[in-house]
Structures are given as structure tokens and as C-alpha cells.
Design a protein around this motif. Structure first.
Motif, PDB file in Angstrom:
ATOM      1  N   PRO A 160       6.847 -67.931  16.116  1.00  0.00           N
ATOM      2  CA  PRO A 160       7.736 -68.793  15.339  1.00  0.00           C
ATOM      3  C   PRO A 160       7.273 -68.906  13.888  1.00  0.00           C
ATOM      4  CG  PRO A 160       6.460 -70.076  16.926  1.00  0.00           C
ATOM      5  CD  PRO A 160       6.141 -68.641  17.143  1.00  0.00           C
ATOM      6  N   THR A 161       8.225 -68.914  12.997  1.00  0.00           N
ATOM      7  CA  THR A 161       7.903 -69.050  11.585  1.00  0.00           C
ATOM      8  C   THR A 161       7.693 -70.523  11.260  1.00  0.00           C
ATOM      9  OG1 THR A 161      10.212 -69.276  10.956  1.00  0.00           O
ATOM     10  CG2 THR A 161       9.311 -67.035  11.013  1.00  0.00           C
ATOM     11  N   ALA A 162       7.213 -70.768  10.060  1.00  0.00           N
ATOM     12  CA  ALA A 162       6.966 -72.149   9.637  1.00  0.00           C
ATOM     13  C   ALA A 162       8.264 -72.947   9.599  1.00  0.00           C
ATOM     14  CB  ALA A 162       6.291 -72.154   8.278  1.00  0.00           C
ATOM     15  N   SER A 163       9.348 -72.310   9.159  1.00  0.00           N
ATOM     16  CA  SER A 163      10.617 -73.042   9.073  1.00  0.00           C
ATOM     17  C   SER A 163      11.163 -73.376  10.462  1.00  0.00           C
ATOM     18  CB  SER A 163      11.651 -72.256   8.270  1.00  0.00           C
ATOM     19  OG  SER A 163      11.964 -71.047   8.912  1.00  0.00           O
ATOM     20  N   GLN A 164      10.915 -72.497  11.447  1.00  0.00           N
ATOM     21  CA  GLN A 164      11.336 -72.811  12.816  1.00  0.00           C
ATOM     22  C   GLN A 164      10.540 -73.974  13.367  1.00  0.00           C
ATOM     23  OE1 GLN A 164      10.715 -68.963  14.555  1.00  0.00           O
ATOM     24  NE2 GLN A 164      12.896 -68.449  14.501  1.00  0.00           N
ATOM     25  N   GLY A 165       9.257 -74.015  13.051  1.00  0.00           N
ATOM     26  CA  GLY A 165       8.421 -75.135  13.473  1.00  0.00           C
ATOM     27  C   GLY A 165       8.855 -76.422  12.811  1.00  0.00           C
ATOM     28  N   LEU A 166       9.189 -76.330  11.516  1.00  0.00           N
ATOM     29  CA  LEU A 166       9.664 -77.502  10.793  1.00  0.00           C
ATOM     30  C   LEU A 166      11.000 -77.978  11.359  1.00  0.00           C
ATOM     31  CD1 LEU A 166       9.293 -79.492   8.450  1.00  0.00           C
ATOM     32  CD2 LEU A 166      10.388 -77.825   6.953  1.00  0.00           C
ATOM     33  N   GLN A 167      11.866 -77.043  11.708  1.00  0.00           N
ATOM     34  CA  GLN A 167      13.158 -77.409  12.280  1.00  0.00           C
ATOM     35  C   GLN A 167      12.973 -78.130  13.615  1.00  0.00           C
ATOM     36  OE1 GLN A 167      15.978 -74.232  12.527  1.00  0.00           O
ATOM     37  NE2 GLN A 167      17.558 -75.498  13.438  1.00  0.00           N
ATOM     38  N   LYS A 168      12.075 -77.629  14.446  1.00  0.00           N
ATOM     39  CA  LYS A 168      11.809 -78.285  15.729  1.00  0.00           C
ATOM     40  C   LYS A 168      11.259 -79.690  15.502  1.00  0.00           C
ATOM     41  CE  LYS A 168      11.027 -74.224  18.565  1.00  0.00           C
ATOM     42  NZ  LYS A 168      10.068 -73.492  19.400  1.00  0.00           N
ATOM     43  N   ALA A 169      10.377 -79.834  14.514  1.00  0.00           N
ATOM     44  CA  ALA A 169       9.793 -81.141  14.226  1.00  0.00           C
ATOM     45  C   ALA A 169      10.856 -82.111  13.713  1.00  0.00           C
ATOM     46  CB  ALA A 169       8.669 -80.996  13.199  1.00  0.00           C
ATOM     47  N   VAL A 170      11.773 -81.623  12.882  1.00  0.00           N
ATOM     48  CA  VAL A 170      12.846 -82.470  12.361  1.00  0.00           C
ATOM     49  C   VAL A 170      13.764 -82.916  13.493  1.00  0.00           C
ATOM     50  CG1 VAL A 170      14.939 -82.454  10.926  1.00  0.00           C
ATOM     51  CG2 VAL A 170      12.796 -81.573  10.013  1.00  0.00           C
ATOM     52  N   VAL A 171      14.148 -81.994  14.353  1.00  0.00           N
ATOM     53  CA  VAL A 171      15.027 -82.334  15.471  1.00  0.00           C
ATOM     54  C   VAL A 171      14.350 -83.342  16.390  1.00  0.00           C
ATOM     55  CG1 VAL A 171      16.142 -81.405  17.547  1.00  0.00           C
ATOM     56  CG2 VAL A 171      16.351 -80.195  15.374  1.00  0.00           C
ATOM     57  N   ARG A 172      13.068 -83.151  16.647  1.00  0.00           N
ATOM     58  CA  ARG A 172      12.339 -84.085  17.517  1.00  0.00           C
ATOM     59  C   ARG A 172      12.225 -85.464  16.872  1.00  0.00           C
ATOM     60  NH1 ARG A 172      11.730 -85.380  22.507  1.00  0.00           N
ATOM     61  NH2 ARG A 172       9.683 -86.148  23.006  1.00  0.00           N
ATOM     62  N   LEU A 187      10.099 -88.342   9.621  1.00  0.00           N
ATOM     63  CA  LEU A 187      11.123 -87.548   8.943  1.00  0.00           C
ATOM     64  C   LEU A 187      10.900 -87.569   7.431  1.00  0.00           C
ATOM     65  CD1 LEU A 187      13.518 -85.916   9.950  1.00  0.00           C
ATOM     66  CD2 LEU A 187      14.953 -87.854   9.415  1.00  0.00           C
ATOM     67  N   ARG A 188      10.546 -88.723   6.904  1.00  0.00           N
ATOM     68  CA  ARG A 188      10.265 -88.813   5.462  1.00  0.00           C
ATOM     69  C   ARG A 188       9.062 -87.968   5.086  1.00  0.00           C
ATOM     70  NH1 ARG A 188      11.049 -94.817   6.290  1.00  0.00           N
ATOM     71  NH2 ARG A 188      13.288 -95.036   6.079  1.00  0.00           N
ATOM     72  N   HIS A 189       8.063 -87.952   5.953  1.00  0.00           N
ATOM     73  CA  HIS A 189       6.887 -87.130   5.696  1.00  0.00           C
ATOM     74  C   HIS A 189       7.247 -85.639   5.745  1.00  0.00           C
ATOM     75  CE1 HIS A 189       2.748 -85.830   5.578  1.00  0.00           C
ATOM     76  NE2 HIS A 189       2.967 -85.103   6.668  1.00  0.00           N
ATOM     77  N   LEU A 190       8.053 -85.264   6.725  1.00  0.00           N
ATOM     78  CA  LEU A 190       8.474 -83.858   6.823  1.00  0.00           C
ATOM     79  C   LEU A 190       9.300 -83.451   5.613  1.00  0.00           C
ATOM     80  CD1 LEU A 190       9.463 -83.717  10.599  1.00  0.00           C
ATOM     81  CD2 LEU A 190       7.460 -82.666   9.532  1.00  0.00           C
ATOM     82  N   GLY A 191      10.016 -84.403   5.034  1.00  0.00           N
ATOM     83  CA  GLY A 191      10.854 -84.117   3.877  1.00  0.00           C
ATOM     84  C   GLY A 191      10.110 -84.104   2.563  1.00  0.00           C
ATOM     85  N   ASN A 220       8.300 -81.829   1.321  1.00  0.00           N
ATOM     86  CA  ASN A 220       8.554 -80.532   0.676  1.00  0.00           C
ATOM     87  C   ASN A 220      10.072 -80.333   0.693  1.00  0.00           C
ATOM     88  OD1 ASN A 220       8.828 -77.921  -0.159  1.00  0.00           O
ATOM     89  ND2 ASN A 220       7.209 -77.116   1.153  1.00  0.00           N
ATOM     90  N   GLN A 221      10.735 -80.797  -0.354  1.00  0.00           N
ATOM     91  CA  GLN A 221      12.195 -80.883  -0.359  1.00  0.00           C
ATOM     92  C   GLN A 221      12.879 -79.531  -0.196  1.00  0.00           C
ATOM     93  OE1 GLN A 221      10.437 -82.417  -2.959  1.00  0.00           O
ATOM     94  NE2 GLN A 221      10.709 -84.566  -2.465  1.00  0.00           N
ATOM     95  N   HIS A 222      12.329 -78.482  -0.779  1.00  0.00           N
ATOM     96  CA  HIS A 222      13.008 -77.187  -0.724  1.00  0.00           C
ATOM     97  C   HIS A 222      13.051 -76.650   0.709  1.00  0.00           C
ATOM     98  CE1 HIS A 222      14.661 -73.478  -2.179  1.00  0.00           C
ATOM     99  NE2 HIS A 222      13.729 -72.809  -1.532  1.00  0.00           N
ATOM    100  N   GLU A 223      11.916 -76.664   1.408  1.00  0.00           N
ATOM    101  CA  GLU A 223      11.892 -76.190   2.795  1.00  0.00           C
ATOM    102  C   GLU A 223      12.703 -77.119   3.690  1.00  0.00           C
ATOM    103  OE1 GLU A 223       8.225 -75.069   4.671  1.00  0.00           O
ATOM    104  OE2 GLU A 223       7.368 -74.581   2.720  1.00  0.00           O
ATOM    105  N   PHE A 224      12.602 -78.416   3.437  1.00  0.00           N
ATOM    106  CA  PHE A 224      13.331 -79.394   4.233  1.00  0.00           C
ATOM    107  C   PHE A 224      14.835 -79.188   4.080  1.00  0.00           C
ATOM    108  CE2 PHE A 224      14.837 -83.785   5.076  1.00  0.00           C
ATOM    109  CZ  PHE A 224      14.321 -83.934   6.353  1.00  0.00           C
TER     110      PHE A 224
END
Length: 112
Positions: free
Chosen positions: A15-27, A37-41, A43-47
Motif C-alpha cells: 500500500p502507498t502512503a496515500s492509501q494508508g492515509l485514506q484508510k486512516a481518514v475513513v476510520r 482527522l484534524r491531525h491527518l489534515g 498536510n493539506q495537499h495529501e489530505f
């Protein structure tokens, strides 16, 4: 021979970093953890790229849990169609019944 064994031991799909980030956001959305969610966000560009890949309903949910300043920065990174979806969902005009109907119609379309 050793090289062949090394290649076969690698996982087929990493899994790529963006897939991991997507899973974390969904969770975080599922658990309603706004602070995560605010912490994950941070890095605004990737988020923003992760939010673009989400369905409109999840994207709107994630945006609604961000702080206003962070939401504005992330919104500016989203594609135009996603910005318009957010604007149509977040600013209903309740003064006129026809506008309210249009708002419900657009909400129903975005939830499909």
C-alpha cells in the motif's frame, strides 16, 4: 538463486502512503474522531487528494469535522467540482421553499 528468493518474498501489493492515509481518514470518520482527522489534515495537499478519492458524503463529513481555517485551506486544494459540492451542501437557502427543495435534491444526488 538468492536474488530469485528475495524477489518472491516481497508482497505482491504494497500500500502507498496515500492509501494508508485514506484508510486512516475513513476510520477516523467512522469513529467520529475529529481531533485525529484534524491531525491527518495537517498536510493539506495529501489530505485534499485523499478527500478527492472519497465519495461526496464522506468528503463532506470530513470537511465538516475540520476547523474553519483548516477546512478553507483544504477546500482550496480540492478540484472545482468538489468545492461546488461542498458549497451546495453547506449553504442551503431556507428563505424560499423552492430553494429548500433544490438543496434537498442536490443532497440526495450527492448521497447516491
Amino acid at each position: 538463486m538468492q536474488r530469485l528468493l528475495q524477489l518472491s518474498l516481497r508482497p505482491f501489493h504494497t500500500p502507498t502512503a496515500s492509501q494508508g492515509l485514506q484508510k486512516a481518514v475513513v476510520r477516523a470518520l467512522e469513529l467520529r474522531h475529529a481531533d485525529v482527522l484534524r491531525h491527518l489534515g495537517s498536510n493539506q495537499h495529501e489530505f485534499a487528494s485523499v478527500l478527492t478519492a472519497l465519495p461526496a458524503r464522506q468528503r463532506a463529513d470530513a470537511l465538516s469535522l475540520l476547523e474553519p481555517r483548516q477546512r478553507e485551506v483544504v477546500l482550496n486544494q480540492l478540484p472545482l467540482y468538489a468545492q461546488r459540492q461542498w458549497q451546495s451542501l453547506s449553504t442551503p437557502s431556507a428563505k424560499h421553499p423552492a430553494n429548500r427543495r433544490n438543496w434537498f435534491r442536490s443532497l440526495r444526488r450527492s448521497l447516491r
